[in-house]
Design a protein around this motif. Structure first.
Motif, PDB file in Angstrom:
ATOM      1  N   GLY A  18     -51.358  51.125  17.688  1.00 26.04           N
ATOM      2  CA  GLY A  18     -52.473  50.364  18.474  1.00 26.04           C
ATOM      3  C   GLY A  18     -52.516  49.214  17.997  1.00 26.04           C
ATOM      4  N   ARG A  19     -51.905  49.003  16.797  1.00 29.44           N
ATOM      5  CA  ARG A  19     -51.973  47.595  15.849  1.00 29.44           C
ATOM      6  C   ARG A  19     -50.455  46.625  16.020  1.00 29.44           C
ATOM      7  NH1 ARG A  19     -55.627  48.528  10.595  1.00 29.44           N
ATOM      8  NH2 ARG A  19     -57.541  49.143  11.744  1.00 29.44           N
ATOM      9  N   GLY A  20     -49.767  47.292  16.719  1.00 31.80           N
ATOM     10  CA  GLY A  20     -48.352  46.722  17.113  1.00 31.80           C
ATOM     11  C   GLY A  20     -47.278  47.151  16.457  1.00 31.80           C
ATOM     12  N   PHE A  21     -47.629  48.188  15.443  1.00 31.62           N
ATOM     13  CA  PHE A  21     -46.465  48.644  14.395  1.00 31.62           C
ATOM     14  C   PHE A  21     -45.780  49.932  15.258  1.00 31.62           C
ATOM     15  CE2 PHE A  21     -49.526  46.634  11.725  1.00 31.62           C
ATOM     16  CZ  PHE A  21     -48.675  45.996  11.155  1.00 31.62           C
ATOM     17  N   ASP A  22     -44.406  49.735  15.811  1.00 30.35           N
ATOM     18  CA  ASP A  22     -43.767  50.918  16.312  1.00 30.35           C
ATOM     19  C   ASP A  22     -42.813  51.406  15.447  1.00 30.35           C
ATOM     20  OD1 ASP A  22     -42.424  48.742  16.482  1.00 30.35           O
ATOM     21  OD2 ASP A  22     -41.790  49.019  18.742  1.00 30.35           O
ATOM     22  N   ALA A  23     -42.767  50.585  14.094  1.00 29.19           N
ATOM     23  CA  ALA A  23     -41.859  51.023  13.513  1.00 29.19           C
ATOM     24  C   ALA A  23     -42.192  51.016  12.079  1.00 29.19           C
ATOM     25  CB  ALA A  23     -40.238  50.446  13.576  1.00 29.19           C
ATOM     26  N   PRO A  24     -43.335  51.619  11.461  1.00 28.17           N
ATOM     27  CA  PRO A  24     -43.809  51.275  10.298  1.00 28.17           C
ATOM     28  C   PRO A  24     -43.010  51.881   9.085  1.00 28.17           C
ATOM     29  CG  PRO A  24     -44.845  53.380  11.310  1.00 28.17           C
ATOM     30  CD  PRO A  24     -43.878  52.875  12.270  1.00 28.17           C
ATOM     31  N   MET A  25     -43.211  50.906   8.116  1.00 31.93           N
ATOM     32  CA  MET A  25     -42.731  51.413   6.831  1.00 31.93           C
ATOM     33  C   MET A  25     -43.558  52.132   5.769  1.00 31.93           C
ATOM     34  SD  MET A  25     -40.864  48.872   3.874  1.00 31.93           S
ATOM     35  CE  MET A  25     -42.166  48.800   2.826  1.00 31.93           C
ATOM     36  N   VAL A  26     -43.729  53.179   5.810  1.00 34.36           N
ATOM     37  CA  VAL A  26     -44.681  53.974   5.251  1.00 34.36           C
ATOM     38  C   VAL A  26     -43.930  54.984   4.238  1.00 34.36           C
ATOM     39  CG1 VAL A  26     -46.742  55.521   5.254  1.00 34.36           C
ATOM     40  CG2 VAL A  26     -46.474  53.723   7.059  1.00 34.36           C
ATOM     41  N   SER A  27     -43.882  54.486   2.900  1.00 38.43           N
ATOM     42  CA  SER A  27     -42.993  55.225   2.025  1.00 38.43           C
ATOM     43  C   SER A  27     -43.869  56.044   1.005  1.00 38.43           C
ATOM     44  CB  SER A  27     -42.127  54.289   1.110  1.00 38.43           C
ATOM     45  OG  SER A  27     -41.283  53.558   1.966  1.00 38.43           O
ATOM     46  N   THR A  28     -44.302  57.155   1.536  1.00 39.03           N
ATOM     47  CA  THR A  28     -45.175  58.112   0.927  1.00 39.03           C
ATOM     48  C   THR A  28     -44.544  59.398   1.173  1.00 39.03           C
ATOM     49  OG1 THR A  28     -46.856  58.642   2.623  1.00 39.03           O
ATOM     50  CG2 THR A  28     -47.280  56.868   0.971  1.00 39.03           C
ATOM     51  N   ARG A  29     -44.600  60.272   0.509  1.00 38.02           N
ATOM     52  CA  ARG A  29     -43.955  61.795   0.624  1.00 38.02           C
ATOM     53  C   ARG A  29     -44.845  62.513   1.959  1.00 38.02           C
ATOM     54  NH1 ARG A  29     -40.968  63.780  -3.487  1.00 38.02           N
ATOM     55  NH2 ARG A  29     -40.612  62.387  -4.999  1.00 38.02           N
ATOM     56  N   GLU A  30     -46.202  62.163   2.117  1.00 48.30           N
ATOM     57  CA  GLU A  30     -46.801  62.759   3.120  1.00 48.30           C
ATOM     58  C   GLU A  30     -46.221  62.273   4.392  1.00 48.30           C
ATOM     59  OE1 GLU A  30     -49.336  62.639  -0.555  1.00 48.30           O
ATOM     60  OE2 GLU A  30     -48.276  61.032   0.521  1.00 48.30           O
ATOM     61  N   TYR A  31     -45.893  60.901   4.658  1.00 52.70           N
ATOM     62  CA  TYR A  31     -45.725  60.262   5.755  1.00 52.70           C
ATOM     63  C   TYR A  31     -44.025  60.888   6.083  1.00 52.70           C
ATOM     64  CZ  TYR A  31     -45.542  57.352   9.716  1.00 52.70           C
ATOM     65  OH  TYR A  31     -45.440  56.442  10.965  1.00 52.70           O
ATOM     66  N   VAL A  32     -43.301  60.737   5.180  1.00 53.90           N
ATOM     67  CA  VAL A  32     -41.925  61.478   5.144  1.00 53.90           C
ATOM     68  C   VAL A  32     -41.804  62.851   5.664  1.00 53.90           C
ATOM     69  CG1 VAL A  32     -39.553  62.017   4.139  1.00 53.90           C
ATOM     70  CG2 VAL A  32     -40.913  59.756   3.609  1.00 53.90           C
ATOM     71  N   ARG A  33     -42.769  63.761   5.036  1.00 57.28           N
ATOM     72  CA  ARG A  33     -42.815  65.127   5.638  1.00 57.28           C
ATOM     73  C   ARG A  33     -43.281  65.230   6.970  1.00 57.28           C
ATOM     74  NH1 ARG A  33     -45.828  65.894   0.360  1.00 57.28           N
ATOM     75  NH2 ARG A  33     -43.979  66.744  -1.196  1.00 57.28           N
ATOM     76  N   TRP A  34     -44.298  64.313   7.339  1.00 60.87           N
ATOM     77  CA  TRP A  34     -44.791  64.186   8.786  1.00 60.87           C
ATOM     78  C   TRP A  34     -43.871  63.972   9.734  1.00 60.87           C
ATOM     79  CZ3 TRP A  34     -44.953  59.985  12.025  1.00 60.87           C
ATOM     80  CH2 TRP A  34     -45.268  60.160  13.218  1.00 60.87           C
ATOM     81  N   ALA A  35     -42.957  62.733   9.422  1.00 59.49           N
ATOM     82  CA  ALA A  35     -41.750  62.155  10.227  1.00 59.49           C
ATOM     83  C   ALA A  35     -40.839  63.390  10.497  1.00 59.49           C
ATOM     84  CB  ALA A  35     -41.224  60.828   9.592  1.00 59.49           C
ATOM     85  N   ALA A  36     -40.567  64.003   9.209  1.00 59.50           N
ATOM     86  CA  ALA A  36     -39.385  64.913   9.286  1.00 59.50           C
ATOM     87  C   ALA A  36     -39.601  65.841  10.496  1.00 59.50           C
ATOM     88  CB  ALA A  36     -39.212  65.667   7.990  1.00 59.50           C
ATOM     89  N   THR A  37     -40.688  66.358  10.781  1.00 59.64           N
ATOM     90  CA  THR A  37     -41.417  67.355  11.767  1.00 59.64           C
ATOM     91  C   THR A  37     -41.859  66.716  12.979  1.00 59.64           C
ATOM     92  OG1 THR A  37     -43.474  67.741  10.786  1.00 59.64           O
ATOM     93  CG2 THR A  37     -41.655  69.202  10.069  1.00 59.64           C
ATOM     94  N   ALA A  38     -42.139  65.574  13.111  1.00 63.10           N
ATOM     95  CA  ALA A  38     -42.759  65.005  14.294  1.00 63.10           C
ATOM     96  C   ALA A  38     -41.563  64.927  15.367  1.00 63.10           C
ATOM     97  CB  ALA A  38     -43.460  63.787  13.969  1.00 63.10           C
ATOM     98  N   PRO A  39     -42.056  65.219  16.517  1.00 66.44           N
ATOM     99  CA  PRO A  39     -40.989  64.973  17.761  1.00 66.44           C
ATOM    100  C   PRO A  39     -40.846  63.431  18.052  1.00 66.44           C
ATOM    101  CG  PRO A  39     -43.180  65.752  18.587  1.00 66.44           C
ATOM    102  CD  PRO A  39     -43.532  65.807  17.048  1.00 66.44           C
ATOM    103  N   ASP A  40     -39.674  62.932  18.559  1.00 64.88           N
ATOM    104  CA  ASP A  40     -39.478  61.679  18.824  1.00 64.88           C
ATOM    105  C   ASP A  40     -39.538  60.731  17.618  1.00 64.88           C
ATOM    106  OD1 ASP A  40     -38.744  62.732  21.272  1.00 64.88           O
ATOM    107  OD2 ASP A  40     -40.914  62.527  21.799  1.00 64.88           O
ATOM    108  N   VAL A  41     -39.522  61.196  16.296  1.00 62.12           N
ATOM    109  CA  VAL A  41     -39.860  60.109  15.034  1.00 62.12           C
ATOM    110  C   VAL A  41     -38.398  60.238  14.535  1.00 62.12           C
ATOM    111  CG1 VAL A  41     -40.791  59.742  12.939  1.00 62.12           C
ATOM    112  CG2 VAL A  41     -42.259  60.606  15.193  1.00 62.12           C
ATOM    113  N   LYS A  42     -37.928  59.194  14.242  1.00 62.84           N
ATOM    114  CA  LYS A  42     -36.875  58.918  13.522  1.00 62.84           C
ATOM    115  C   LYS A  42     -36.856  58.174  12.332  1.00 62.84           C
ATOM    116  CE  LYS A  42     -33.748  58.939  17.397  1.00 62.84           C
ATOM    117  NZ  LYS A  42     -32.548  58.237  18.025  1.00 62.84           N
TER     118      LYS A  42
END
Length: 182
Positions: A18-42
């Motif tokens: 919503g703030r215009g970030f369609d490719a966030p750089m969020v280098s936390t373990r929690e975010y990577v774990r989420w991204a690993a299972t979220a559909p349509d996220v690379k």
């Protein structure tokens, strides 16, 4: 909100979008774990020589402490990012040994640990290990986008980043003089 878990990772990602970030750089373990299972996220893992990265990181790491310093800590949005900033810029690069934030061997080990964590967590079909020297082709192919015309940008110039960080660090030292001017 991500650090205090007042929002789910799905909500964090929607808020970033919503703030215009369609490719966030969020280098936390929690975010990577989420991204690993979220559909349509690379996930794009940038790779490079660990020693060069560690030396380069030393010029950036003073920025990790800026949100905790006056006058920046008086700005609500900066203050809200302080815990995230410390985690991403100190805790993760040192692999949980923040007191060694300026130690090259610790940073190299932290870089290797982070890279291993991402490789172990993200399924291979959702992960691109990308070296910026490869240019547009592998990145665009992975994302299913056309290759743009022109060279791949190189904007992380060490000298420019170093100057920007030093200006902000200087601001935390000279702000009382600026405020005291007539």
């Amino acid at each position: 909100a991500m650090m205090d878990r007042s929002m789910t990772m799905d909500e964090v990602n929607v808020a970033l979008g919503g703030r215009g970030f369609d490719a966030p750089m969020v280098s936390t373990r929690e975010y990577v774990r989420w991204a690993a299972t979220a559909p349509d996220v690379k996930v794009v893992l940038t790779v490079r020589d660990k020693s060069k990265w560690a030396r380069s990181w030393l010029s950036v790491v003073p920025a990790a402490f800026l949100p905790h310093q006056r006058p920046l800590c008086w700005i609500k949005s900066v203050r809200e990012l302080a815990a995230f900033n410390t985690k991403v810029m100190v805790d993760i690069p040192t692999n949980g040994r923040p007191e060694l934030y300026n130690d090259i061997p610790t940073l190299e080990a932290g870089f290797e640990a982070w890279t291993a964590f991402v490789r172990e967590t993200v399924p291979p079909e959702k992960l691109l290990e990308f070296d910026v020297r490869q240019g547009w082709e592998p990145l665009c192919k992975f994302l299913g986008k056309p290759v743009p015309e022109g060279p791949f940008p190189h904007i992380n110039d060490r000298v420019v980043v170093d100057v920007i960080v030093k200006v902000f660090v200087a601001l935390t030292w000279i702000w009382p003089f600026i405020v005291g001017l007539p």
